[in-house]
Each structure stands twice: as structure tokens, then as C-alpha cells.
Design a protein around this motif. Structure first.
Motif, PDB file in Angstrom:
ATOM      1  N   GLU A   1       0.296  36.159 -19.607  1.00  0.00           N
ATOM      2  CA  GLU A   1       0.559  34.745 -19.848  1.00  0.00           C
ATOM      3  C   GLU A   1      -0.400  33.938 -18.990  1.00  0.00           C
ATOM      4  O   GLU A   1      -0.534  34.193 -17.786  1.00  0.00           O
ATOM      5  CB  GLU A   1       2.001  34.388 -19.511  1.00  0.00           C
ATOM      6  CG  GLU A   1       3.022  35.105 -20.401  1.00  0.00           C
ATOM      7  CD  GLU A   1       4.457  34.721 -20.082  1.00  0.00           C
ATOM      8  OE1 GLU A   1       4.683  34.101 -19.009  1.00  0.00           O
ATOM      9  OE2 GLU A   1       5.347  35.027 -20.881  1.00  0.00           O
TER      10      GLU A   1
ATOM     11  N   THR B   1      -0.109  33.488 -24.707  1.00  0.00           N
ATOM     12  CA  THR B   1       0.589  34.716 -24.352  1.00  0.00           C
ATOM     13  C   THR B   1       0.018  35.839 -25.192  1.00  0.00           C
ATOM     14  O   THR B   1       0.035  35.780 -26.421  1.00  0.00           O
ATOM     15  CB  THR B   1       2.101  34.600 -24.611  1.00  0.00           C
ATOM     16  OG1 THR B   1       2.625  33.510 -23.853  1.00  0.00           O
ATOM     17  CG2 THR B   1       2.821  35.883 -24.217  1.00  0.00           C
TER      18      THR B   1
ATOM     19  N   LYS C   1      -2.852  27.218 -23.062  1.00  0.00           N
ATOM     20  CA  LYS C   1      -1.819  28.178 -22.686  1.00  0.00           C
ATOM     21  C   LYS C   1      -1.721  29.224 -23.781  1.00  0.00           C
ATOM     22  O   LYS C   1      -1.766  28.886 -24.967  1.00  0.00           O
ATOM     23  CB  LYS C   1      -0.447  27.498 -22.510  1.00  0.00           C
ATOM     24  CG  LYS C   1      -0.348  26.601 -21.302  1.00  0.00           C
ATOM     25  CD  LYS C   1       1.040  25.966 -21.209  1.00  0.00           C
ATOM     26  CE  LYS C   1       2.105  26.987 -20.863  1.00  0.00           C
ATOM     27  NZ  LYS C   1       3.440  26.348 -20.650  1.00  0.00           N
TER      28      LYS C   1
END
Length: 269
Positions: A235, A223, A221
Motif C-alpha cells: 500500500e 494497493t 494512492k
């Protein structure tokens, strides 16, 4: 519409396994080993869910595709909201190919367009070839990128797609990356980093990775922010499966080169 599509396609280039070595009180071997182990797998399947904010729109995005981690190659299809049609993309080295409904009318019947990202990067003041080495938008080299990771935390174990993993969280700091390279490469890397920070408006990227007992990256993950040429916030939540699969990615035939058009667009703001 085409500019938004290009933003989505470029965002999709970053969805490749991240791993590197961290600091603090966590054994850095866990991430360093994951970098090498994942690279050695070669082929991998990727699925991604995320959002891209650009030009006043927040667009949901889903992507699925394959990458060859050893050959700087990727083939993926991206679906997005906001009335944007499906985008199919091929990445071979620093050349990006893109296909989407409507391109034929805009580009003299061409089903595919292609763009030399090295030339586009030069217009932006960025050496895209070195970006590949730095881990930006590169299915193989991005594995090294978290060598610039700080504030590293181990958050425990989690099961990802039926596989037990260890969850790590930290911040990638671009300013630290040149010091991880051989001395002869650091000066150019610092110039590149300074330009990237100017474009992004920040030097840091919050990142999480999940690594299994075989040192393979199973989930990522991140951003990312960018201010130029289009202000963008991306994102992404990516899963990796089918490690070691056979992947044969070829350049689409008869693609129309739009590199000059892209560089003129950047020069014109």
C-alpha cells in the motif's frame, strides 16, 4: 533479510505518477491530459509513505527520491521498520542498483549490487521491457497505465501541498490494457498480462490520483498484490513536487552483478 529488502526496493519502483484515460460519465481528457503534461515535466521529486506485507511481516516504509520521467531513471532512498536498514536504489531502464548496510559482507566487499530485471523477468515468464511500456515500475511509461482504469469516480476538490486538485478514484484492470495499445503490440501484451495476473493473483489494482489545474499528478494512492516469487501486499501514498527539476541519475561504479543469483533463487522457489 536480503529478500525482504529486494521486495521493498521493487515496491519502491512503482511510486511514479499515474495517469491515463477512464470510462463511465467522467470526461477522460482530465486524466489523459495529465499523463502527457506530467511526462513532459521531466524531473520530479517524490515522497512516499506505505506498508509492505511479506513473509509474515507488515513493514512500514518511507521513501524519498527523484525521477526523470523522460529517461526511465530514478534514484531513491527507502527506510523501513522491522530492523531493515536504509536501502538506496537507482533504476536505469531495466537495470536496478541497490545499496544497503551488510551487502559488503555478502558480496565480496561490493558497496552496490545490480540486477538485470529483464533477465529476472524471463525466468518468471515475464517480458520486463514490455512491462516498462505497460507502466509497471517505469518512471516514464507508468503514466499511461490508467488507460485500463474503470469504475472511475470524481470525488471533488482537495488541497494537496498547498495546491488545489481534483480527486479521482477507480480500479486499474490489467485485462483491459492490451486494447489500449496499437494492434501489433496487443498479442504480446496479452501474454504479459496473463503472466502478471498469475503472479499477482488478481487483475485489478485500486488506485486514486489527485490532479491539479495544470494537469499534473500531485498525489497517488494504490494497493498492489503479488503472489510470486514472494506473496506481497503493498500500500502506497505518494506525493509529487518540484516538477521540471534538473535530475542527473548515473549508474553506481563497481556494482556487483547478482542477476544470476536472483534468477537461480526464482527457479529454486
Amino acid at each position: 533479510m536480503l529478500r525482504i529488502a529486494a521486495v521493498l526496493a521493487t515496491a519502491a519502483l512503482a511510486v511514479v505518477p499515474l495517469a491515463g484515460c477512464g470510462e463511465d460519465d467522467i470526461n477522460p481528457d482530465a486524466l489523459a491530459n495529465a499523463a502527457e503534461a506530467t511526462r513532459k515535466q521531466g524531473g520530479v521529486h517524490m515522497t512516499m509513505n506505505g506498508t509492505v506485507e511479506a513473509q509474515g511481516q507488515k513493514i512500514p516504509m518511507k521513501m524519498e527520491g527523484d525521477a526523470d520521467l523522460a529517461k526511465l531513471a530514478m534514484h531513491a532512498k527507502t527506510q523501513a521498520g522491522g530492523g531493515i536498514p536504509e536501502i538506496e536504489m537507482v533504476m536505469l531502464g531495466t537495470t536496478m542498483y541497490m545499496k544497503m548496510p551488510g551487502l559488503e559482507q555478502a558480496f565480496d566487499g561490493a558497496e552496490w549490487i545490480k540486477m538485470d530485471l529483464q533477465k529476472v523477468g524471463e525466468e518468471m515468464g515475464v517480458d520486463f521491457a514490455q512491462l516498462m511500456q505497460m507502466g509497471q515500475s517505469s518512471p516514464a511509461e507508468q503514466l499511461k497505465y490508467l488507460k485500463a482504469m474503470s469504475d472511475l469516480e470524481e470525488l471533488g476538490t482537495e488541497t494537496i501541498d498547498g495546491v488545489e486538485t481534483t480527486h479521482y478514484k477507480g480500479v486499474v484492470d490489467l485485462r483491459k490494457y492490451p486494447d489500449t495499445l496499437p494492434e501489433g503490440e496487443r498479442e504480446q501484451a496479452r501474454r504479459n498480462v496473463d503472466k502478471l495476473i498469475e503472479l499477482a493473483g488478481t487483475s485489478t489494482t485500486p488506485t486514486e490520483v489527485w490532479i491539479d489545474e495544470d494537469s499534473l499528478v500531485r498525489r497517488q494512492k494504490m494497493t498492489m498484490s503479488q503472489k510470486k516469487p514472494v506473496e506481497t501486499k503493498t500500500e502506497m501514498d505518494v506525493r509529487y513536487t518540484d516538477f521540471g527539476k534538473d535530475v542527473d541519475i548515473q549508474a553506481p561504479e563497481n556494482a556487483k552483478d547478482v542477476t544470476d543469483l536472483a534468477t537461480k533463487g526464482i527457479a529454486g522457489g
